[in-house]
Write a protein that holds these residues in place. Structure first.
Motif, PDB file in Angstrom:
ATOM      1  N   VAL B  14       0.766  -1.175   0.095  1.00  0.00           N
ATOM      2  CA  VAL B  14      -0.054  -0.138  -0.050  1.00  0.00           C
ATOM      3  C   VAL B  14       0.882   1.121  -0.085  1.00  0.00           C
ATOM      4  O   VAL B  14       0.735   2.263  -0.953  1.00  0.00           O
ATOM      5  CB  VAL B  14      -1.162  -0.005   1.206  1.00  0.00           C
ATOM      6  N   LEU B  15       1.892   1.358   0.865  1.00  0.00           N
ATOM      7  CA  LEU B  15       2.835   2.360   1.137  1.00  0.00           C
ATOM      8  C   LEU B  15       3.578   2.918  -0.219  1.00  0.00           C
ATOM      9  O   LEU B  15       3.765   3.870  -0.739  1.00  0.00           O
ATOM     10  CB  LEU B  15       3.760   2.321   2.006  1.00  0.00           C
ATOM     11  N   ILE B  16       3.878   1.556  -1.224  1.00  0.00           N
ATOM     12  CA  ILE B  16       4.586   1.798  -2.337  1.00  0.00           C
ATOM     13  C   ILE B  16       3.572   2.820  -3.326  1.00  0.00           C
ATOM     14  O   ILE B  16       3.930   3.593  -3.900  1.00  0.00           O
ATOM     15  CB  ILE B  16       4.967   0.524  -2.987  1.00  0.00           C
ATOM     16  N   ASN B  17       2.351   2.325  -3.169  1.00  0.00           N
ATOM     17  CA  ASN B  17       1.274   2.974  -4.296  1.00  0.00           C
ATOM     18  C   ASN B  17       1.256   4.090  -3.672  1.00  0.00           C
ATOM     19  O   ASN B  17       1.258   5.125  -4.639  1.00  0.00           O
ATOM     20  CB  ASN B  17       0.046   2.291  -4.106  1.00  0.00           C
ATOM     21  N   VAL B  18       1.173   4.634  -2.462  1.00  0.00           N
ATOM     22  CA  VAL B  18       1.134   5.882  -2.019  1.00  0.00           C
ATOM     23  C   VAL B  18       2.374   6.684  -2.615  1.00  0.00           C
ATOM     24  O   VAL B  18       2.157   7.978  -3.065  1.00  0.00           O
ATOM     25  CB  VAL B  18       1.144   5.888  -0.296  1.00  0.00           C
ATOM     26  N   VAL B  19       3.547   6.292  -2.389  1.00  0.00           N
ATOM     27  CA  VAL B  19       4.732   6.994  -2.872  1.00  0.00           C
ATOM     28  C   VAL B  19       4.616   7.381  -4.300  1.00  0.00           C
ATOM     29  O   VAL B  19       4.683   8.443  -4.832  1.00  0.00           O
ATOM     30  CB  VAL B  19       6.205   5.966  -2.503  1.00  0.00           C
ATOM     31  N   ILE B  20       4.393   6.255  -5.270  1.00  0.00           N
ATOM     32  CA  ILE B  20       4.286   6.540  -6.504  1.00  0.00           C
ATOM     33  C   ILE B  20       3.037   7.499  -6.922  1.00  0.00           C
ATOM     34  O   ILE B  20       3.391   8.790  -7.798  1.00  0.00           O
ATOM     35  CB  ILE B  20       3.905   5.253  -7.343  1.00  0.00           C
ATOM     36  N   PHE B  21       2.124   7.705  -6.280  1.00  0.00           N
ATOM     37  CA  PHE B  21       0.928   8.679  -6.866  1.00  0.00           C
ATOM     38  C   PHE B  21       1.089   9.728  -6.016  1.00  0.00           C
ATOM     39  O   PHE B  21       0.407  10.895  -6.526  1.00  0.00           O
ATOM     40  CB  PHE B  21      -0.298   7.771  -6.620  1.00  0.00           C
ATOM     41  N   ALA B  22       1.862   9.932  -4.874  1.00  0.00           N
ATOM     42  CA  ALA B  22       1.907  11.284  -4.161  1.00  0.00           C
ATOM     43  C   ALA B  22       2.791  12.070  -4.837  1.00  0.00           C
ATOM     44  O   ALA B  22       2.744  13.274  -4.753  1.00  0.00           O
ATOM     45  CB  ALA B  22       2.092  11.005  -2.765  1.00  0.00           C
ATOM     46  N   SER B  23       4.159  11.363  -5.488  1.00  0.00           N
ATOM     47  CA  SER B  23       5.060  12.271  -5.817  1.00  0.00           C
ATOM     48  C   SER B  23       5.339  11.966  -7.524  1.00  0.00           C
ATOM     49  O   SER B  23       5.687  10.872  -7.906  1.00  0.00           O
ATOM     50  CB  SER B  23       6.320  11.862  -5.079  1.00  0.00           C
ATOM     51  N   PRO B  24       5.075  13.051  -8.169  1.00  0.00           N
ATOM     52  CA  PRO B  24       5.130  12.881  -9.538  1.00  0.00           C
ATOM     53  C   PRO B  24       6.822  13.163 -10.009  1.00  0.00           C
ATOM     54  O   PRO B  24       7.168  12.762 -11.009  1.00  0.00           O
ATOM     55  CB  PRO B  24       4.525  14.314 -10.270  1.00  0.00           C
ATOM     56  N   ASP B  25       7.351  13.182  -9.062  1.00  0.00           N
ATOM     57  CA  ASP B  25       9.111  13.408  -9.287  1.00  0.00           C
ATOM     58  C   ASP B  25       9.817  12.242  -9.825  1.00  0.00           C
ATOM     59  O   ASP B  25       9.519  10.980  -8.890  1.00  0.00           O
ATOM     60  CB  ASP B  25       9.718  14.080  -8.063  1.00  0.00           C
ATOM     61  N   MET B  88       5.257  -0.156 -12.439  1.00  0.00           N
ATOM     62  CA  MET B  88       6.529  -1.037 -11.906  1.00  0.00           C
ATOM     63  C   MET B  88       6.811  -1.202 -10.722  1.00  0.00           C
ATOM     64  O   MET B  88       6.939  -2.358 -10.013  1.00  0.00           O
ATOM     65  CB  MET B  88       7.720  -0.474 -12.895  1.00  0.00           C
ATOM     66  N   PRO B  89       7.066  -0.021  -9.709  1.00  0.00           N
ATOM     67  CA  PRO B  89       7.360  -0.468  -8.126  1.00  0.00           C
ATOM     68  C   PRO B  89       6.353  -1.579  -7.500  1.00  0.00           C
ATOM     69  O   PRO B  89       6.817  -2.380  -6.960  1.00  0.00           O
ATOM     70  CB  PRO B  89       7.351   0.864  -7.685  1.00  0.00           C
ATOM     71  N   THR B  90       5.091  -1.334  -7.649  1.00  0.00           N
ATOM     72  CA  THR B  90       4.099  -2.005  -7.166  1.00  0.00           C
ATOM     73  C   THR B  90       4.363  -3.465  -7.657  1.00  0.00           C
ATOM     74  O   THR B  90       4.256  -4.291  -7.012  1.00  0.00           O
ATOM     75  CB  THR B  90       2.670  -1.551  -7.498  1.00  0.00           C
ATOM     76  N   VAL B  91       4.361  -3.638  -9.123  1.00  0.00           N
ATOM     77  CA  VAL B  91       4.409  -5.025  -9.699  1.00  0.00           C
ATOM     78  C   VAL B  91       5.637  -5.502  -9.267  1.00  0.00           C
ATOM     79  O   VAL B  91       5.676  -6.799  -8.664  1.00  0.00           O
ATOM     80  CB  VAL B  91       4.324  -4.900 -11.193  1.00  0.00           C
ATOM     81  N   PHE B  92       6.823  -4.843  -9.323  1.00  0.00           N
ATOM     82  CA  PHE B  92       8.018  -5.323  -8.708  1.00  0.00           C
ATOM     83  C   PHE B  92       8.103  -5.985  -7.521  1.00  0.00           C
ATOM     84  O   PHE B  92       8.283  -7.226  -7.104  1.00  0.00           O
ATOM     85  CB  PHE B  92       8.965  -3.957  -8.886  1.00  0.00           C
ATOM     86  N   PHE B  93       7.452  -5.263  -6.447  1.00  0.00           N
ATOM     87  CA  PHE B  93       7.242  -5.603  -4.927  1.00  0.00           C
ATOM     88  C   PHE B  93       6.357  -6.892  -4.819  1.00  0.00           C
ATOM     89  O   PHE B  93       6.619  -7.760  -4.334  1.00  0.00           O
ATOM     90  CB  PHE B  93       6.982  -4.385  -4.162  1.00  0.00           C
ATOM     91  N   ALA B  94       5.215  -6.817  -5.861  1.00  0.00           N
ATOM     92  CA  ALA B  94       4.251  -7.809  -5.943  1.00  0.00           C
ATOM     93  C   ALA B  94       4.671  -9.390  -6.208  1.00  0.00           C
ATOM     94  O   ALA B  94       4.348 -10.240  -5.437  1.00  0.00           O
ATOM     95  CB  ALA B  94       3.089  -7.494  -6.528  1.00  0.00           C
ATOM     96  N   SER B  95       5.684  -9.143  -7.028  1.00  0.00           N
ATOM     97  CA  SER B  95       6.375 -10.367  -7.532  1.00  0.00           C
ATOM     98  C   SER B  95       7.002 -11.142  -6.469  1.00  0.00           C
ATOM     99  O   SER B  95       7.027 -12.296  -6.249  1.00  0.00           O
ATOM    100  CB  SER B  95       7.097 -10.069  -8.919  1.00  0.00           C
ATOM    101  N   GLY B  96       7.735 -10.326  -5.735  1.00  0.00           N
ATOM    102  CA  GLY B  96       8.441 -10.750  -4.625  1.00  0.00           C
ATOM    103  C   GLY B  96       7.670 -11.299  -3.434  1.00  0.00           C
ATOM    104  O   GLY B  96       7.731 -12.262  -2.928  1.00  0.00           O
TER     105      GLY B  96
END
Lengths: 535, 222
Positions: B14-25, B88-96
């Motif tokens: 959940v946190l990874i999703n927050v990071v990705i969508f909170a920050s456009p940088d 990608m970061p979400t999928v990346f972590f989800a695979s693990g």
């Protein structure tokens, strides 16, 4: 232990009754075989015992089922889970976890048992069934036989008093069936009650105490085991049952003279190419071969020699990835009208060979040629056809007739009269309008064979064509194969079914570790050689 | 190799999703990818780590190439890549996560989080379905190739849906006979316990999440 009293059931309002006034009592520790032709209702009886009827499969239910003192109609399936263990036909669709240990623990977890006990119980189960080697494995990497053992283990973990098996052997090879029989014997010796619905009988003879034979939803006969085992084979056959003593069988496939097909088959093969290519008699020519439905393809056509073998496989090797070599230098020749059984254990390379022949997998070296014409992978899809074990995959349209007409392009569309003939010869005329997915397994399989015939496939490869088929449907497969052979087609059959092999095959090709171990005609003199493979 | 509690892993997801969508940088995204990579290394998912980084590197390279030429086509490709990159970061972590978590543990973890059963069971069945769907798809593709048919949505998806519906029914029947509908509290083979690694991982990603919400990497440059 189990009391079924005058049960009548049908799955939906429209469907016909599938159980009609069934009454059956099964004692503790007894092993009962339910047999009968496909659709006789034996699977439904197993569902009465594990509570799937009426709790999961809803329908019109009347009568009474009592299992271990509980009335099934008011007992939920999860309350029955610890009493009745179920093992199903298709090992692919009965797993919830991705790994074996988790799968064995799954039922225990559902019942809310303490973690320490679950771990202990999983261990105990693996030891009791002798399958420690399977713990902690990826389920998708297991063989069919191993999957079935894990399915038994996951039921066993809950320590049920009753085990229900629905055609447990139909997807298994010979060795796996032997192992399955061993484990079931152990269950019986532990005093558990076994109920088995099956077509294949030979492996059960040391196990069963009683045999119940069904026909259109009713119990037709009941015998004690010894009476059933000693009755003549012909009487069991009359009831649609498979062979009990495979040792008494002999080869019965008719021998077709390949000579008669030379010209005919040659003409048929040339249908895939421009005729001059086959007739060509000079240098190596480049011609465009017309493969039904795809783009024109260039094929190297060598001059055809006088007695060029029909199908020649020379030095064929194949591999997956860089390191996994599956086939090594395989060579053989086949004539039109031959039916070749491809035999061998797990990982011997049977499937890879079939896939390579049909052009689904590319070879790493070697040649596959028809009448001296070397065919690359793309040119093989067409003259070669694979009838898959689950032929449902191979049907794409909305009716049987359209299925036969479906082709790559307009030019390769078969003529209407031809489609008529094929429908007739496969007894599919009555089902021409039906949606392929609404057909029975045997009908789907015949439709898939029909598509191959409609497009002039010359070499048909069958992958386990009789898994889960009763005697009558097996005979149908044999008859279709005989007809194809009489038309000069070449047949390959990958099978674990000894009865089918003797009835349909003229030759056996035994693979071992990707090599041809032996290659001999299936005749009465050689029957011991075939038997060896199956023991 | 460190084992984490499935609940911590779900929290991190959940946190990874927050990071990705909170920050456009994009630098925040890189930071997040880097941290997930370290995490996968710690969890011992080397295969997932290798493939994830490889795919990400390829995406970045193509993205960079697209910035060199400026036309309609490259703009379209860049847009597509941005969309894929975002997940990608979400999928990346989800695979693990899937590689290190038993389905049974995940079910129990979700139940402990008081997520209702009507959500938990379909969720786990869906996860269970990916490898099956892959097998089914491969078989149908082979069948089409045998007949020289080209790929078409109708011809591929219709048989696939019918097959999958069939398998789903058999699968449900099998799970019913093994007590999936049991009303009592479900347990799991491995006891679920928060440990020190869980606390560290949760704290690190929580910090990253807050950092991203506040503005991400640009914050550091004033």
């Amino acid at each position: 232990m189990v009391k079924i009293e005058n049960v009548t059931f049908n799955y939906g309002e429209t469907s016909e009754q599938c159980l009609r006034g069934i009454s059956l009592r099964i004692k503790k520790g007894e092993c009962v075989l339910l047999c009968g032709e496909s659709g006789c209702g034996k699977t439904s009886v197993t569902r009465l015992v594990n509570g799937l009827i009426p709790h999961f499969y809803e329908g019109e239910f009347s009568g009474e089922v009592v299992v271990a003192g509980r009335d099934v109609s008011v007992t939920t399936p999860d309350a029955l889970a610890g009493i009745v263990g179920s093992v199903f036909q298709n090992p692919r669709s009965q797993f919830f976890s991705l790994d074996t240990t988790g799968e064995i623990a799954f039922g225990l977890e559902n019942l809310g048992l303490p973690s320490a006990y679950i771990r202990k119980r999983v261990r105990e189960t693996a030891v009791a069934l002798g399958i420690e080697r399977l713990l902690g494995r990826d389920i998708f990497a297991l063989s069919g036989g191993e999957k079935q053992l894990v399915a038994i283990a996951s039921a066993y973990a809950l320590a049920p008093k009753i085990f229900v098996f629905d055609e447990p052997s139909s997807n298994l090879d010979w060795d796996a069936v032997v192992e399955l029989a061993g484990i079931m014997l152990r269950l019986k010796q532990e005093g558990r009650t076994l109920i088995v619905a099956e077509h294949r009988l030979y492996w059960l003879s040391g196990l069963i105490d009683r045999v119940v034979c069904m026909e259109s939803g009713q119990i037709k006969h009941e015998w004690p085991a010894d009476e059933f085992l000693t009755m003549p084979e012909s009487e069991r056959r009359g009831l649609g049952l498979r062979v009990l003593n495979p040792g008494e069988l002999y080869p019965t496939a008719s021998i077709v003279d390949p000579g008669g097909f030379r010209s005919e088959a040659s003409a048929a093969v040339s249908g895939f190419f421009h005729p001059e290519m086959v007739i060509a008699n000079q240098d190596v020519l480049h011609h465009e071969a017309v493969i039904p439905g795809s783009n024109a393809l260039r094929v190297d056509a060598k001059p055809q020699e006088q007695a060029a073998p029909y199908l020649k496989v020379a030095g064929l090797s194949a591999q997956y990835g860089r390191r996994n070599h599956v086939l090594h230098d395989i060579s053989f020749e086949v004539s039109p009208g031959e039916a070749v059984a491809i035999l061998g254990g797990n990982g011997a390379g049977k499937t890879t060979m079939a896939r390579t022949l049909c052009g689904l997998h590319s070879k790493s070296s070697g040649e596959i040629s028809l009448y001296g014409i070397n065919l690359p992978a793309k040119a093989r899809a067409g003259p070669f056809y694979l009838v898959m074990q689950e032929s449902g995959y191979q049907l794409f349209t909305d009716s049987v007739e359209n299925e036969l007409l479906l082709s790559k392009n307009r030019r390769s569309r078969p003529a209407n009269e031809k489609v008529e003939d094929i429908l007739e010869s496969l007894s599919l005329t009555d089902f021409r309008e039906r949606h392929p997915m609404s057909l029975s397994g045997g009908q789907k399989q015949r439709t898939a064979i029909g598509t191959a015939m409609a497009h002039n496939a010359q070499i048909l490869i069958f992958d386990e064509p009789t898994s889960g088929l009763d005697y009558r449907n097996m005979q149908r497969v044999v008859a279709v194969i005989e007809r194809l052979r009489a038309e000069g087609k070449t047949i390959f059959i990958i099978t674990h079914d000894y009865e089918l092999l003797l009835a349909a095959c003229t030759r056996a090709l035994i693979l071992e570790d990707g090599n041809v171990k032996s290659d001999f005609p299936v005749t009465c003199e050689n029957v011991n050689k075939v038997r060896e493979v199956f023991s | 190799m460190v084992r984490f509690d499935p609940r911590t892993k779900l929290l991190v997801l959940v946190l990874i999703n927050v990071v990705i969508f909170a920050s456009p940088d994009i630098r925040t995204e890189w930071l997040c990818m880097g941290m997930v990579a370290v995490l996968l290394l710690v969890m011992g998912c080397l295969r997932q780590l290798w493939y994830g980084l490889l795919i990400y590197a390829v995406l970045m390279a193509v993205f960079y190439l697209c910035t060199l030429a400026d036309n309609f086509f490259t703009a379209f490709v860049s847009m597509t890549i941005i969309c894929i990159r975002k997940i990608m970061p979400t999928v990346f972590f989800a695979s693990g996560l899937m590689a290190t978590t038993k389905v049974g543990d995940l079910v129990s973890a979700m139940q402990k989080l008081h997520i209702p059963k009507v959500i938990v069971i379909p969720f786990t069945v869906t996860l269970r379905f990916f490898p099956t769907a892959k097998e089914e798809f491969a078989a149908i593709r082979d069948a089409a190739r045998l007949r020289g048919l080209r790929f078409s949505m109708e011809r591929t998806l219709v048989p696939m849906m019918l097959r999958c519906a069939n398998i789903a029914e058999e699968l449900s029947a099998a799970s019913v006979t093994r007590g999936i509908e049991s009303i009592g509290k479900r347990t799991s083979m491995r006891e679920l316990k928060f440990g020190l690694p869980d606390a560290v991982m949760a704290a690190v990603f929580l910090a990253l999440g807050i950092f991203a919400v506040m503005g991400g990497v640009p914050l550091l440059y004033g």
